[in-house]
Design a protein around this motif. Structure first.
Motif, short mmCIF file in Angstrom:
data_model
loop_
_atom_site.label_atom_id
_atom_site.label_comp_id
_atom_site.label_asym_id
_atom_site.label_seq_id
_atom_site.Cartn_x
_atom_site.Cartn_y
_atom_site.Cartn_z
N ASN A 48 -1.13 2.95 -5.15
CA ASN A 48 -1.36 1.84 -6.08
C ASN A 48 -0.17 0.89 -6.01
N THR A 50 0.43 -1.89 -7.29
CA THR A 50 0.87 -2.53 -8.54
C THR A 50 2.13 -1.84 -9.08
N LEU A 51 2.20 -0.54 -8.88
CA LEU A 51 3.32 0.23 -9.44
C LEU A 51 4.65 -0.24 -8.86
N PHE A 54 7.05 -2.32 -10.92
CA PHE A 54 7.80 -1.80 -12.07
C PHE A 54 9.23 -1.45 -11.67
N PRO A 91 -1.00 7.50 -17.80
CA PRO A 91 -1.71 7.06 -16.59
C PRO A 91 -1.58 5.55 -16.35
N ARG A 92 -1.50 4.78 -17.42
CA ARG A 92 -1.44 3.32 -17.22
C ARG A 92 -0.15 2.90 -16.52
N LEU A 93 0.85 3.80 -16.51
CA LEU A 93 2.11 3.49 -15.82
C LEU A 93 2.28 4.36 -14.56
N GLY A 94 1.22 5.04 -14.19
CA GLY A 94 1.30 5.87 -12.99
C GLY A 94 2.17 7.10 -13.16
C1 LIG Z 1 -2.68 0.65 -10.59
O1 LIG Z 1 -1.64 0.65 -11.58
C2 LIG Z 1 -1.82 -0.30 -12.59
C3 LIG Z 1 -0.59 -0.29 -13.46
O2 LIG Z 1 -0.34 0.99 -13.97
C4 LIG Z 1 -3.08 0.03 -13.36
O3 LIG Z 1 -3.30 -0.92 -14.37
C5 LIG Z 1 -4.28 0.07 -12.40
O4 LIG Z 1 -5.42 0.52 -13.08
C6 LIG Z 1 -4.00 1.00 -11.24
N1 LIG Z 1 -5.05 0.90 -10.26
C7 LIG Z 1 -5.72 1.95 -9.84
C8 LIG Z 1 -6.76 1.66 -8.83
O5 LIG Z 1 -5.50 3.09 -10.23
#
Ligand SMILES: *[C@@H]1O[C@H](CO)[C@@H](O)[C@H](O)[C@H]1NC(C)=O
Ligand SMILES: *[C@@H]1O[C@H](CO)[C@@H](O)[C@H](O)[C@H]1NC(C)=O
Ligand SMILES: *[C@@H]1O[C@H](CO)[C@@H](O)[C@H](O)[C@H]1NC(C)=O
Ligand SMILES: *[C@@H]1O[C@H](CO)[C@@H](O)[C@H](O)[C@H]1NC(C)=O
Ligand SMILES: *[C@@H]1O[C@H](CO)[C@@H](O)[C@H](O)[C@H]1NC(C)=O
Ligand SMILES: *[C@@H]1O[C@H](CO)[C@@H](O)[C@H](O)[C@H]1NC(C)=O
Ligand SMILES: *[C@@H]1O[C@H](CO)[C@@H](O)[C@H](O)[C@H]1NC(C)=O
Ligand SMILES: *[C@@H]1O[C@H](CO)[C@@H](O)[C@H](O)[C@H]1NC(C)=O
Length: 781
Positions: A48, A50-51, A54, A91-94
């Motif tokens: 992911n 996006t992480l 951070f 989970p929202r921050l991995g």
């Molecule tokens: C990736 O991480 C972001 C931030 O934590 C999250 O919002 C998003 O749902 C994640 N994407 C997946 C595909 O897990």
């Protein structure tokens, strides 16, 4: 591992059990193959992207910066979920859930729920129980074992089988011989325990020189503090209030913890169940925030025993409400709760005004920083340092050899009349191997163990060296109750064999966590078994005591038909091989007792709950450990024979050392017995001298020898009779010699603690002794 041939069959069996839902999911995941048995970690940037944005996921930032980035992103509820050992996922921050509780006292263990074994990793190298490793008095061995254990732990982590935070070692002083957990500790001496703590922790954590913040795994010194009553005559650790004097606290109970934090740079300390002087240790701000974090500057987290916060509320009734219990422990400096109590009561504590969110933040910072240092937030550990460790690094031949070597180095030869040991394997046609511990497996690994790679029992180790072995257990088990005595087969074997080895002692049914002994005699009818066998044995009789704690074996010491006595601790997975190595002379014994062996009268007359170290002549209280105990002993701290003889010769040492003292100090005009460390100019720069010795091997066998440097201070302030201030193990060839140098720091090594807990330098003659060698150093101002 050596058992891989069976693996296909086991695969099928496991698959069937997993299909039926009969096994834990993680076991099934592991059994399904290496691919699915992946590790857990945060910041999976590869999965992911996006992480990657951070900053807390950015490995080039410092742990501090990353923690400060992460903390404000967490809700209060998420923070509270990270105050307990089963930390909740975000989970929202991995961030996955993380299990903080793993154990590695003498090998990776599955006593903590965050580590488990499976078909993929069926076992780990099981080293001797700590009390035997301590008996080696070899500081480099302590560290070497720690390194191997953390290598196996990291390998298991890469395979999703282990956490990164290990709640080991147990460094409490083995104050009373009856303590069921004495086996887990490095013995009764604060100096030895300090060396063990620092050495083992350094081995486990292996911080690299380039980045000293980074940890291989995080160790934890426990149980802080003055904890060493488990369950004695109904007195339970959960409610026991240890009454400890300031003096005993500072010169007996605290030094190992201080050394663990300062010299070992440990990442965690665990507070204990008991109270000390009326306060639960996990709710004592002086002990936690004051001493550990304030004075010793712990860089890490403070965790409760499982679950001592709940215990201080429900069992000790220390606070009126659970919210107050949560608040007082966090405010005292507790960061992590083994258990669930803080998860349940912290929010209410904040709402009720007992605690502020900032107090929780402080704790969370300490916890998160350790995970950062462990690279838990750096992505996949298989792509990081230690990432290539895997299955082959667990139970490797070299690791298992170190387990055997550690047992050999610790085994103590207590008696060797007429030098009947070592036995000549070529001359012994038949060997009687007798006793309830003669062919044991799990007994050898003691407690806080995991499944070992394999076992070599004493019978297996011994019989590998002789043509003919006659085995008789003598009793059904170590309890050796009347009906279980099997005397005839035992005496018959002994009367026929060229030599007899009796393997007796204890196991976890005799001494364990939550179970202290009430007697120091061998259990049940073991004494009778030994005596009857010794009466009829044809050849020399060798008595092997397998135990954690000491026994009163005066009867065997004085029985001329018992030629030799060995104490072998709980010697680990390779114990039987190591015992055979010593008995047949492939290894020259060099272990020394790390505890005093008291007579049974001690157990009859001294309450285990009496914490006083110093004797009280007015009541006949004899005091405890070689430093203070005034009574008779069966064997002494430091006892241990060799197949050789070593002599000591002084090369150089000063006779007079002057302690600098301000010209205006009162001790210049009046006679002082001692000077407070603070006044003594010790802080100006270490006042040092070297003591150099030569050790000669006067016998015919090569071997290692531990040089003990003891000191007897002037008899002021209830000073110990003597105390250990240095030890060094050296290997010496026959007719050879080795030089040993001790660098003595006067203020650190020769000071003592007075009645008020203040460290002082006593003035006058300090006698240094090494074996029979004595040298007096006079301290003046
Ligand atoms: C990736 O991480 C972001 C931030 O934590 C999250 O919002 C998003 O749902 C994640 N994407 C997946 C595909 O897990
Ligand atoms: C990580 O931090 C370093 C140092 O501040 C910075 O140069 C780099 O751009 C950061 N990486 C990412 C992906 O933000
Ligand atoms: C934490 O989780 C483990 C594994 O899921 C479980 O066995 C254990 O009981 C839980 N609680 C504590 C306090 O460790
Ligand atoms: C000794 O113990 C081992 C391991 O448990 C076992 O396989 C063996 O059969 C035992 N030997 C005897 C003679 O009982
Ligand atoms: C020692 O052994 C001899 C026989 O070898 C026996 O007569 C004697 O009673 C034994 N003594 C003890 C104390 O067991
Ligand atoms: C041991 O403790 C009990 C109970 O506190 C007490 O009655 C007894 O006097 C103590 N004995 C000694 C020898 O101190
Ligand atoms: C050690 O020295 C003593 C005393 O000189 C002697 O009796 C003994 O036989 C020696 N032991 C060894 C193993 O050399
Ligand atoms: C101490 O232990 C290490 C590690 O096993 C070993 O290499 C060394 O020889 C030992 N030292 C002595 C003097 O026996």
């Amino acid at each position: 591992m050596g058992e891989r041939s069976k693996s296909h069959l086991l695969d099928l069996l496991l698959a069937a059990l997993c299909l039926l839902g009969a096994l834990r999911p993680n076991v099934c995941a592991a059994a399904a193959g290496d691919v699915t048995a992946g590790p857990i970690f945060a910041c999976d940037v590869a999965a992911n992207a996006t992480l990657a944005g951070f900053p807390f996921c950015n490995a080039s930032l410092s742990a501090h910066e990353r923690v400060e980035d992460l903390l404000p992103r967490l809700t209060l509820k998420e923070k509270i979920g990270n105050l307990v050992n089963n930390a909740t996922a975000v989970p929202r921050l991995g961030i996955p859930k993380y299990g903080w509780w793993s154990e590695a006292l003498h090998g990776v263990s599955d006593v903590g729920p965050a580590t488990f074994f499976s078909h993929l990793i069926p076992g780990a190298t099981s080293f001797p129980q700590v009390i035997l490793t301590a008996a080696s008095f070899n500081a480099s061995l302590f560290e070497a074992i720690g390194k191997v254990v953390s290598t196996e732990a990291r390998a298991m982590h890469n395979l999703g089988h282990a956490g990164l935070t290990f709640w080991s070692p147990n460094i409490n002083i083995f104050r009373d011989p009856r303590w069921g957990r004495g086996q887990e500790t490095p013995g009764e001496d604060p100096f030895l325990a300090s060396k063990y703590a620092a050495g083992y922790v350094k081995g486990l954590q292996e911080t690299d020189d380039e980045d000293p913040e980074k940890l291989k795994v995080a160790a934890c010194c426990k149980h802080y503090t003055a904890y060493d009553v488990d369950n004695w005559k109904g007195i339970q650790r959960y409610t026991f209030d240890a009454k400890v004097t300031k003096q005993d606290m500072d010169d007996t109970f605290q030094p190992p913890f201080k050394s663990c934090v300062i010299d070992g740079n440990v990442a965690s300390v665990m507070c204990s169940y008991n109270q000390v002087n009326g306060k639960p240790t996990c709710a004592d701000p002086d002990l936690l925030a004051g001493t550990i974090r304030g004075d010793w500057k712990l860089n890490g987290y403070i965790v409760s025993d499982c679950d001592s916060v709940s215990v201080l509320y429900y069992d000790q009734h220390y606070t009126k409400t659970p919210e107050e219990a949560a608040a007082i422990s966090i405010k005292s400096g507790l960061d992590l709760n083994c258990g669930t109590f803080l998860k349940e009561h912290t929010l209410a504590a904040i709402k009720g005004g007992h605690l502020k969110e900032e107090d929780v933040d402080k704790a969370i910072r300490n916890n998160l920083a350790v995970l950062m240092r462990l690279r838990f937030f750096d992505g996949d550990p298989r792509k990081l340092p230690y990432g290539n460790l895997g299955r082959d690094d667990v139970c490797s031949a070299a690791n298992q050899e170190l387990a055997r070597e550690a047992a050999r180095q610790g085994i103590v030869l207590l008696k060797n009349d007429l030098e009947r040991l070592p036995l000549d394997a070529a001359a012994v046609e038949s060997l009687a191997v007798i006793g309830p511990n003669a062919n044991v497996t799990v007994t050898m690994i003691g407690n806080y163990a995991g499944p070992p790679c394999k076992y070599t029992t004493p019978l297996q180790g011994l019989s590998a060296n002789v043509k003919n072995t006659l085995y008789a257990p003598g009793c059904a088990d170590v309890g050796c109750q009347g009906s279980s005595l099997q005397l005839a087969a035992a005496t018959d074997a002994a009367s026929k064999a060229d030599a007899t080895i009796l393997v007796v002692g204890a196991d976890q049914s005799i001494e364990r966590e939550s179970f202290d002994r009430v007697s120091l005699l061998l259990p049940g009818l073991q004494t009778e078994l030994i005596t009857e066998v010794a009466k009829v044995a044809k050849g020399p009789v060798v008595l092997v005591i397998m135990s954690g704690g000491p026994f009163d074996i005066t009867f065997a010491k004085s029985n001329h038909n018992i030629s030799a006595i060995l104490w072998v601790g709980y010697p680990g997975e390779a114990g039987g091989a190591a015992i055979a190595d010593v008995i047949f002379g492939f290894f020259n014994p060099s272990g020394r007792l790390p505890v005093t062996w008291y007579p049974e009268s001690f157990a009859d007359s001294v309450n285990m709950t009496d914490m006083r170290m110093r004797p009280d002549p007015s009541t006949g209280y004899p005091g405890r450990t070689y430093r203070f105990y005034t009574g008779e002993t069966v064997y002494k701290f430091g006892d241990g024979l060799s197949y050789s003889n070593f002599t000591h010769h002084l090369i150089s040492a000063p006779k007079l050392v002057t302690v600098p003292l301000d010209a205006s100090h009162a001790c210049h005009s009046q006679r002082c017995l001692s000077v407070p460390l603070a006044d003594s100019g010790c802080s100006a720069g270490p006042l040092k001298f070297d003591l150099r010795l030569q050790v000669r091997n006067a016998g015919a066998a090569r071997g290692s020898h531990t040089v003990f440097l003891f000191m007897t201070p002037p008899p002021v302030h209830g000073a110990p009779k003597k105390h250990l201030m240095g030890f060094e193990k050296v290997f010496v060839e026959p007719s050879g010699a080795a030089e040993v140098a001790f660098s003595v720091e006067v203020c650190r090594d020769m000071s003592l603690v007075d009645e008020n807990g203040e460290r002082k330098v006593a003035l006058g003659a300090h006698v240094l002794h090494v074996g029979s060698l004595k040298h007096s150093v006079s301290l003046t101002i």
